[in-house]
Each structure stands twice: as structure tokens, then as C-alpha cells.
Design an enzyme around this catalytic site. Structure first.
Site, PDB file in Angstrom:
ATOM      1  N   SER A  63       3.483  -6.798   3.596  1.00 26.52           N
ATOM      2  CA  SER A  63       3.263  -8.231   3.197  1.00 26.52           C
ATOM      3  C   SER A  63       4.011  -8.664   2.194  1.00 26.52           C
ATOM      4  O   SER A  63       4.212  -9.786   2.228  1.00 26.52           O
ATOM      5  CB  SER A  63       1.567  -8.169   2.713  1.00 26.52           C
ATOM      6  OG  SER A  63       1.493  -7.399   1.413  1.00 26.52           O
TER       7      SER A  63
ATOM      8  N   SER B  72       4.398  -2.017   1.610  1.00 25.25           N
ATOM      9  CA  SER B  72       4.516  -3.215   1.554  1.00 25.25           C
ATOM     10  C   SER B  72       5.060  -4.337   2.351  1.00 25.25           C
ATOM     11  O   SER B  72       5.889  -5.143   2.089  1.00 25.25           O
ATOM     12  CB  SER B  72       5.322  -3.522   0.308  1.00 25.25           C
ATOM     13  OG  SER B  72       4.813  -2.865  -0.839  1.00 25.25           O
TER      14      SER B  72
ATOM     15  N   ASP C   2       5.911  -4.511  -5.564  1.00 28.81           N
ATOM     16  CA  ASP C   2       6.278  -4.581  -4.452  1.00 28.81           C
ATOM     17  C   ASP C   2       7.127  -5.979  -4.085  1.00 28.81           C
ATOM     18  O   ASP C   2       8.246  -5.424  -3.380  1.00 28.81           O
ATOM     19  CB  ASP C   2       5.059  -4.892  -3.232  1.00 28.81           C
ATOM     20  CG  ASP C   2       4.158  -3.719  -3.641  1.00 28.81           C
ATOM     21  OD1 ASP C   2       4.416  -2.889  -4.274  1.00 28.81           O
ATOM     22  OD2 ASP C   2       3.116  -3.934  -3.094  1.00 28.81           O
TER      23      ASP C   2
HETATM   24  C1  GLA Z   1       0.038  -2.145  -4.236  1.00 26.37           C
HETATM   25  C2  GLA Z   1       0.345  -3.270  -5.026  1.00 26.37           C
HETATM   26  C3  GLA Z   1       1.270  -3.125  -6.167  1.00 26.37           C
HETATM   27  C4  GLA Z   1       0.899  -1.897  -6.704  1.00 26.37           C
HETATM   28  C5  GLA Z   1       0.644  -0.679  -5.921  1.00 26.37           C
HETATM   29  C6  GLA Z   1       0.033   0.391  -6.444  1.00 26.37           C
HETATM   30  O1  GLA Z   1       1.173  -1.746  -3.273  1.00 26.37           O
HETATM   31  O2  GLA Z   1       0.713  -4.562  -4.342  1.00 26.37           O
HETATM   32  O3  GLA Z   1       1.552  -4.128  -7.246  1.00 26.37           O
HETATM   33  O4  GLA Z   1       0.084  -2.120  -7.930  1.00 26.37           O
HETATM   34  O5  GLA Z   1      -0.315  -1.009  -5.169  1.00 26.37           O
HETATM   35  O6  GLA Z   1       1.048   0.846  -7.366  1.00 26.37           O
END
Ligand code: GLA
Length: 389
Positions: free
Chosen positions: A130, A128, A173
Site C-alpha cells: 500500500s 507494504s 513504510d
Molecule cells: C505497518 C505500518 C508501519 C509500522 C509497521 C510496524 O507496516 O504501516 O507504519 O508501524 O506496521 O512496524
């Protein structure tokens, strides 16, 4: 490790703009213990912020535009803050344009500022980066101009910025990036946004991430499609069971009874979601009770479901999990995050970490000709202001 990053970012700012930054912000990536593809299905998730971060340096510039420099991309852009931002070709800039767009449509007033940022969160690894980018940038502007945006709203506006870029993501995230606390996992109720911190004590096991070092390009379209399939599934369930409002109210036998009413894909997605919601509750209890073997078992079940029912795995991730699941020293292993590449999260018995790392790296290279990347992550704090002590 983060001190090096902070020094690099602040000295870069000093050189580029000729003065010290006014605010320095640290914004982390996240891991997720369990509860995958569940945030946008109104279930519970169990993520945590990590000690890998993006560092931002900010200063007001008394104009109506901003110059933003990404040290790692050796790139920058300038944006006129009197105009409504538009999506541009350079993807990294869109997350930041998205944040400015959110601030504008919510009526917040702010002026020009300069910003430099740099990161040690691997990109495209499911950690994450982003969310850390959106939330850290927003947090910094909030601090700089005293906008009084609450942490939870920083997370929600970060999520909307990501939607603006094109991924219809859930809240997990951005929530973990903003609300993380050192050594705690967060159990988030993604329907009500209530949350509890639980001790991240994995007893005799170490938390290790194995990065497949692949990113499959279908991520965005497949992600959005999964979300639609789940919505279709829920509509069918609601039509038959009036008491069901969301997947959390639904039982496995209700889903099974509707198998013939659903397409095969919609059935598989719904079946996974209902099971995964119940796994998160069990996993959180197992963690509280120090039953790490049970927690690991549930993680393995999650991977199985993500691979065969939710279909967000890939050959590389399946290989990493399948190779480790027969190792005695490994109690849990699963793909983490959205899938189609990125990392697996693993619980490995202390004292056996190096042997497992070496073995897996070698086997992975032999199978795919790809170097495995390895991260020993620590659970850290959420987005915050950096103050020199
Ligand atoms: C990405 C998305 C989250 C979540 C995950 C899977 O990271 O940004 O919101 O849905 O995938 O759990």
C-alpha cells in the site's frame, strides 16, 4: 523480473489508451530489519526498500478526470478531479483517492491523466504494497505536473493517505519506499525524520522472507488499538517522570516502576516499546561491526516481544520462528511488519538456504495445511522514474 513487469504495464497502457505513457514510475515495497511498531512511538527503525515493485504508466489526458487501471485486479475506476474524493467500497481505489485528496487539501493544481499499474509485491504479506501504491502514484503525478513536491513530503502525504483509508500507521513504510537506496538499510529517527544509510552487508548470511500466506482480518483495528495503548502508557509515564517526552527518553526501570499504575496490556506494550528502541540501536551497531550473530539474536528477542508483549503475532508466525530458532544455520528470525500474518524475516547461513527452505515448507504444510511462500529479496532503490537505457 522487473523488466517483464515494466513491459507488461507499458504495453497495456498503449493498448488501453492508444499511445505510449509519458512517465513510467517504479515504486518498491520494503523490509524491516528491526524496530517494529516503533515508528509511531517516536523511536528508530531499520528498514530498506526491496526489488519488488509496483510499475505505473502515466499520461496527461487534457480533461478533468482520470481513468486508472489496475491490471492485476482486472479492474479500473474513473475519478472526477474537480470533486473532493470520498471513500469507496473498493479498498484498492481508496489509497489512490487518498493521494488525490491529499494533493487537493494541500492546494496542488493538476489536471486529468490516465494511469495503468501492475505489481509484483505480494499483497497482505507485510511488504507494504500500500505504501508503494500511494508513493508511486503521488510521485507520478508530481512528475507529470511538475508539482515540486520533495521526496520526504511524498512520504508524509503517502502516510496521510493511508490514515485517510483508516490505518493510523507510522512513517516507516512510505519513508523506505521513497528514500530507499540499493544495498543500504536506512536508520530512521521517526521523531525528527533524520536518517542515515548503513551498508546492508549480512556477511555469511542470506536474507530470506518466509510468507505465512495468512492475513488475519483484525489487522486494522488491532493496529490502531496498539497505537492508542502506547499513547495511554506514555501519558502515565510522563505524569510520573517530567523529563520523559517520548518513549525514547524512558528507561526500562521507569516502566517497571509504573506496573501497578497501568493496565496489564498497557504495561506490556510500553515495556516492549522501550526495549525495542534500544534493540534497534544495538542492532545497527552490530550490523556496522559485521556481528550478524548479535543482530540475529536481537531479531529473535524482537519476535519474542512482539508475540508475548505486543501481541501482534499469530500461531502461524510463531511456528515459523520457533521452528527455525533451533536450527544452527539460522541466526535471526522474526515476524516483520504489522503482524497478524504476513512474513517472517530471517538470516540464514549461506549454503544452507535450500535445506532450511525445504524443511520449513514441509513442516509448515504438515502443521497448517498451508503452502509456505518464500522470497529471496534484494535491497533496491526507492521510488523513481524509469528511463530506458
Ligand atoms: C505497518 C505500518 C508501519 C509500522 C509497521 C510496524 O507496516 O504501516 O507504519 O508501524 O506496521 O512496524
Amino acid at each position: 523480473m522487473n523488466d517483464v513487469l515494466i513491459n507488461k504495464t507499458t504495453s497495456y497502457f498503449q493498448n488501453a489508451f492508444g499511445s505510449s505513457p509519458e512517465k513510467v514510475v517504479l515504486s518498491p515495497g520494503r523490509i524491516n530489519i528491526i524496530g517494529e511498531h516503533i515508528d509511531y512511538n517516536d523511536g528508530y527503525v531499520l528498514p530498506a526498500a526491496i526489488d519488488k515493485i509496483i510499475c505505473f504508466a502515466f499520461k496527461k489526458n487534457n480533461s478533468n478526470s482520470s481513468r486508472i487501471i489496475a491490471i492485476d485486479f482486472d479492474d479500473e475506476f474513473e475519478i472526477d478531479l474537480t470533486e473532493i474524493p470520498q471513500l469507496e467500497e473498493k479498498v484498492w481505489t481508496n489509497y489512490l483517492r487518498g493521494v488525490i485528496n491529499q494533493l487537493k487539501i494541500n492546494g496542488f493544481e493538476f489536471k486529468g491523466f490516465d494511469c495503468v499499474f501492475s505489481s509484483n509485491i505480494p499483497i497482505g504479506s507485510g511488504l507494504s504494497s500500500s505504501a508503494a501504491l500511494e508513493c508511486g502514484f503521488l510521485f507520478g503525478i508530481n512528475e507529470l505536473f511538475n508539482l515540486n513536491i520533495k521526496p520526504i513530503d511524498i512520504a508524509l502525504m503517502g502516510q496521510k493517505s493511508e490514515h485517510w483509508v483508516g490505518i493510523n500507521c507510522g512513517i516507516m513504510d512510505q519513508f523506505s519506499s521513497v528514500m530507499g537506496v540499493e544495498n543500504k538499510v536506512i536508520k530512521i529517527d521517526c521523531k525528527t525524520l533524520e536518517y542515515e544509510y548503513h551498508e546492508a552487508d549480512f556477511s555469511d548470511y542470506s536474507l530470506i522472507l518466509f510468507d505465512s500466506n495468512v492475513t488475519h482480518s483484525l489487522f486494522t483495528s488491532a493496529y490502531n488499538k496498539r497505537r492508542e495503548e502506547c499513547e495511554t502508557g506514555l501519558t502515565i509515564i510522563k505524569n510520573h517522570f517530567a523529563e520523559v517526552n517520548s518513549y525514547r527518553d524512558c528507561t526500562v526501570s521507569q516502566v517497571l516502576s509504573l506496573k501497578n499504575e497501568m493496565s496489564e496490556d498497557v504495561f506490556k506494550r510500553s515495556h516492549f516499546v522501550v526495549n525495542e528502541i534500544s534493540r534497534v540501536t544495538q542492532a545497527c551497531e552490530a550490523l556496522d561491526n559485521g556481528n550478524i550473530k548479535l543482530l540475529g539474536q536481537l531479531m529473535l528477542e524482537t519476535h519474542e516481544g512482539l508475540s508475548s508483549e505486543y501481541e501482534v503475532s499469530c500461531a502461524e508466525l510463531d511456528f515459523l520462528v520457533n521452528t527455525l530458532k533451533t536450527e544452527k544455520a539460522v541466526v535471526g528470525s522474526r515476524l516483520m511488519g504489522g503482524g497478524f500474518g504476513g512474513c517472517t524475516i530471517n538470516l540464514i547461513q549461506k549454503g544452507h538456504e535450500e535445506e532450511i527452505k525445504d524443511k520449513l515448507s514441509q513442516l509448515y504444510f504438515e502443521e497448517f495445511g498451508i503452502e509456505l511462500k518464500i522470497y529471496d529479496v534484494k535491497i533496491g532503490n526507492g521510488t523513481s522514474l524509469y528511463t530506458k537505457n
